[in-house]
Write a protein that holds these residues in place. Structure first.
Motif, PDB file in Angstrom:
ATOM      1  N   PHE A  40     -27.247 -32.061  10.524  1.00  0.00           N
ATOM      2  CA  PHE A  40     -26.084 -32.821  10.984  1.00  0.00           C
ATOM      3  C   PHE A  40     -25.039 -31.869  11.568  1.00  0.00           C
ATOM      4  O   PHE A  40     -24.482 -32.097  12.655  1.00  0.00           O
ATOM      5  CB  PHE A  40     -25.511 -33.598   9.795  1.00  0.00           C
ATOM      6  N   HIS A  41     -24.803 -30.779  10.865  1.00  0.00           N
ATOM      7  CA  HIS A  41     -23.816 -29.786  11.305  1.00  0.00           C
ATOM      8  C   HIS A  41     -24.222 -29.174  12.644  1.00  0.00           C
ATOM      9  O   HIS A  41     -23.393 -29.025  13.557  1.00  0.00           O
ATOM     10  CB  HIS A  41     -23.668 -28.709  10.233  1.00  0.00           C
TER      11      HIS A  41
ATOM     12  N   ILE B  90     -27.133 -39.432   4.177  1.00  0.00           N
ATOM     13  CA  ILE B  90     -28.142 -38.383   3.964  1.00  0.00           C
ATOM     14  C   ILE B  90     -28.282 -38.025   2.491  1.00  0.00           C
ATOM     15  O   ILE B  90     -29.159 -37.245   2.122  1.00  0.00           O
ATOM     16  CB  ILE B  90     -27.811 -37.107   4.768  1.00  0.00           C
TER      17      ILE B  90
ATOM     18  N   LEU C 216     -17.125 -32.135  11.448  1.00  0.00           N
ATOM     19  CA  LEU C 216     -17.622 -32.025  10.081  1.00  0.00           C
ATOM     20  C   LEU C 216     -16.848 -30.984   9.286  1.00  0.00           C
ATOM     21  O   LEU C 216     -16.705 -31.100   8.064  1.00  0.00           O
ATOM     22  CB  LEU C 216     -19.117 -31.660  10.102  1.00  0.00           C
TER      23      LEU C 216
ATOM     24  N   GLY D 207     -21.823 -40.872   7.254  1.00  0.00           N
ATOM     25  CA  GLY D 207     -23.011 -40.092   7.567  1.00  0.00           C
ATOM     26  C   GLY D 207     -23.457 -39.239   6.388  1.00  0.00           C
ATOM     27  O   GLY D 207     -24.651 -39.163   6.076  1.00  0.00           O
TER      28      GLY D 207
ATOM     29  N   LEU E 186     -17.231 -40.143  15.682  1.00  0.00           N
ATOM     30  CA  LEU E 186     -17.436 -39.106  14.662  1.00  0.00           C
ATOM     31  C   LEU E 186     -16.203 -38.222  14.491  1.00  0.00           C
ATOM     32  O   LEU E 186     -16.170 -37.370  13.610  1.00  0.00           O
ATOM     33  CB  LEU E 186     -18.650 -38.246  15.020  1.00  0.00           C
TER      34      LEU E 186
ATOM     35  N   LYS F 286     -30.492 -31.719   5.309  1.00  0.00           N
ATOM     36  CA  LYS F 286     -30.070 -32.730   6.272  1.00  0.00           C
ATOM     37  C   LYS F 286     -28.622 -32.500   6.716  1.00  0.00           C
ATOM     38  O   LYS F 286     -28.274 -32.721   7.883  1.00  0.00           O
ATOM     39  CB  LYS F 286     -30.220 -34.120   5.664  1.00  0.00           C
ATOM     40  N   ARG F 287     -27.809 -32.041   5.806  1.00  0.00           N
ATOM     41  CA  ARG F 287     -26.420 -31.749   6.159  1.00  0.00           C
ATOM     42  C   ARG F 287     -26.374 -30.603   7.174  1.00  0.00           C
ATOM     43  O   ARG F 287     -25.568 -30.603   8.112  1.00  0.00           O
ATOM     44  CB  ARG F 287     -25.636 -31.384   4.896  1.00  0.00           C
TER      45      ARG F 287
END
Length: 309
Positions: free
Chosen positions: A56-57, A35, A74, A31, A22, A52-53
Motif C-alpha cells: 500500500f505504501h 488489509i 499514508l 484501507g 486517499l 500488505k501495508r
C-alpha cells in the motif's frame, strides 16, 4: 487493449474510489482496516498485514512521485501495526535423534511419495534449504563424494504459486535465490549423512528430464499442499500422539529452523551460519534470538577458558 479486457477496466473505474480521496485520513484508515482482516473477516496474521501495508505504501509513493499527491498521505496517518513474531519458537525445533526418526519414517508413507520426498526433507534438515530451494536443486548442483563432506551449489529456487501469477504460466517459476542478486549462487557444505541420502535417492529414483532431483513419478513438481500432507503423515509415523499434537516440527520448514539452531548450538560462528542459510547476520540474530541466548553460558565458559591461558 484486447476487447475482452475493456469491460474489466470499466468495472474497475466505476468500483474504485477516486485516488484523490486517499488524501483523507478517514479513507486511508479504511484501507488499513481492510488489509488487517482476511476474506472471512477474521484477524489477519501480523506478517501478512505488514506485507500488505508495505505494498500500500509503495503504491502511494508512486502516486506521490507522479505528482498526484504532494506527499505520501499514508505518512500522515497514525497507525500502530500489529506486533510480528519473527523469532523461532524452540518448541518447534527437533533434535538430531528426532530428525533421524522423521527421515526414517518417510519411506513408510504412501506407495512411493514418502520415499521420494525423504531426500528433500533431508536437504531441509542437513543443509537448511528452503522448500523452494530444494525444489530447484539439480544433479549438476551436487558434489557427492563417496567419502567425506559434499557440497550443494544453489543457484535457483522454484517457489510454488498459482499459475495465474507466474511469468511462465506454470505453477512453479524459476527464480533467483532469496536475498541474492540475479544469477548469484550459494555454496552449502553438506555432511556425509546427507551425501549418502542423496546418492541413494538418485540411484533409486534418478532425476527429472531437466536434472531436478525431486520430482513426482511423472517428472512434475510437488505442490506445497502435497509436501505438507506427506509431512503430516511422516510425523504420525515417527512421533508419539503427544508429540503429534504439539508444535514440534509441525511444518517441513521447521527442519530448516532445526538445522540453523543446531549449527548455532554447535558453536559455528553466526557469520558462517548466515552464509550457509542464505540470509544476513541481522536476520539470523533476530529470528534465532532464543537459540543464541541459550548459548550464553557456553560462550562465557569459552571466554573464561581463554582468559585463564
Amino acid at each position: 487493449m484486447p476487447a475482452e479486457q475493456v469491460p474489466v477496466l470499466r468495472w474497475l473505474e466505476t468500483a474504485s474510489l477516486p485516488l484523490a480521496d486517499l488524501e483523507q485520513a478517514r479513507v486511508i484508515r479504511l484501507g488499513l482496516d481492510a488489509i488487517s482482516v482476511t476474506f472471512k473477516g477474521e484477524r489477519a496474521a501480523a506478517n501478512t498485514v505488514l506485507r500488505k501495508r508495505e505494498v500500500f505504501h509503495h503504491l502511494l509513493e508512486l502516486a506521490a512521485e507522479e505528482k498526484v499527491f504532494g506527499v505520501n498521505p499514508l505518512n500522515g496517518v497514525k497507525w500502530t501495526p500489529p506486533e510480528a513474531v519473527d523469532a523461532v519458537d524452540p518448541r518447534t525445533v527437533v533434535n538430531p535423534r528426532q530428525a533421524r526418526a522423521l527421515l526414517d519414517a518417510a519411506p513408510r508413507v504412501g506407495r512411493t511419495r514418502g520415499a521420494r520426498m525423504r531426500a528433500m526433507y533431508a536437504c531441509m534438515y542437513y543443509a537448511a534449504l528452503r522448500p523452494e530451494e530444494a525444489a530447484g536443486l539439480k544433479r549438476e548442483n551436487c558434489e557427492l563424494p563417496r567419502e567425506g563432506w559434499g557440497l550443494l551449489t544453489l543457484e535457483t529456487a522454484r517457489p510454488f504459486a498459482n499459475k495465474r501469477y507466474t511469468d511462465s504460466g506454470a505453477a512453479h517459476d524459476d527464480r533467483g535465490l532469496k536475498h541474492r542478486a540475479d544469477k548469484d549462487t550459494r555454496p552449502v557444505p553438506i555432511p556425509p549423512a546427507l551425501v549418502k541420502v542423496l546418492r541413494e535417492h538418485i540411484e533409486e529414483f534418478g532425476v527429472a528430464g531437466d536434472g531436478r532431483l525431486f520430482a513426482t513419478s511423472k517428472g512434475g513438481f510437488y505442490t506445497n499442499s502435497a509436501i505438507s500432507r506427506i509431512w503430516n503423515s511422516v510425523r504420525m509415523q515417527a512421533f508419539t500422539p503427544e508429540q503429534v499434537a504439539s508444535s514440534l516440527a509441525a511444518t517441513p520448514y521447521d527442519l530448516r529452523h532445526a538445522a540453523v539452531s543446531l549449527w548455532l548450538a554447535s558453536g559455528v560462528a553466526p557469520t558462517e551460519v548466515a552464509k550457509r542459510a542464505g540470509h544476513s547476520v541481522e536476520v539470523l540474530q533476530r529470528v534465532y534470538a532464543k537459540v543464541i541466548d541459550g548459548q550464553q553460558e557456553l560462550a562465557n565458559a569459552k571466554i573464561m577458558s581463554a582468559l585463564e591461558e
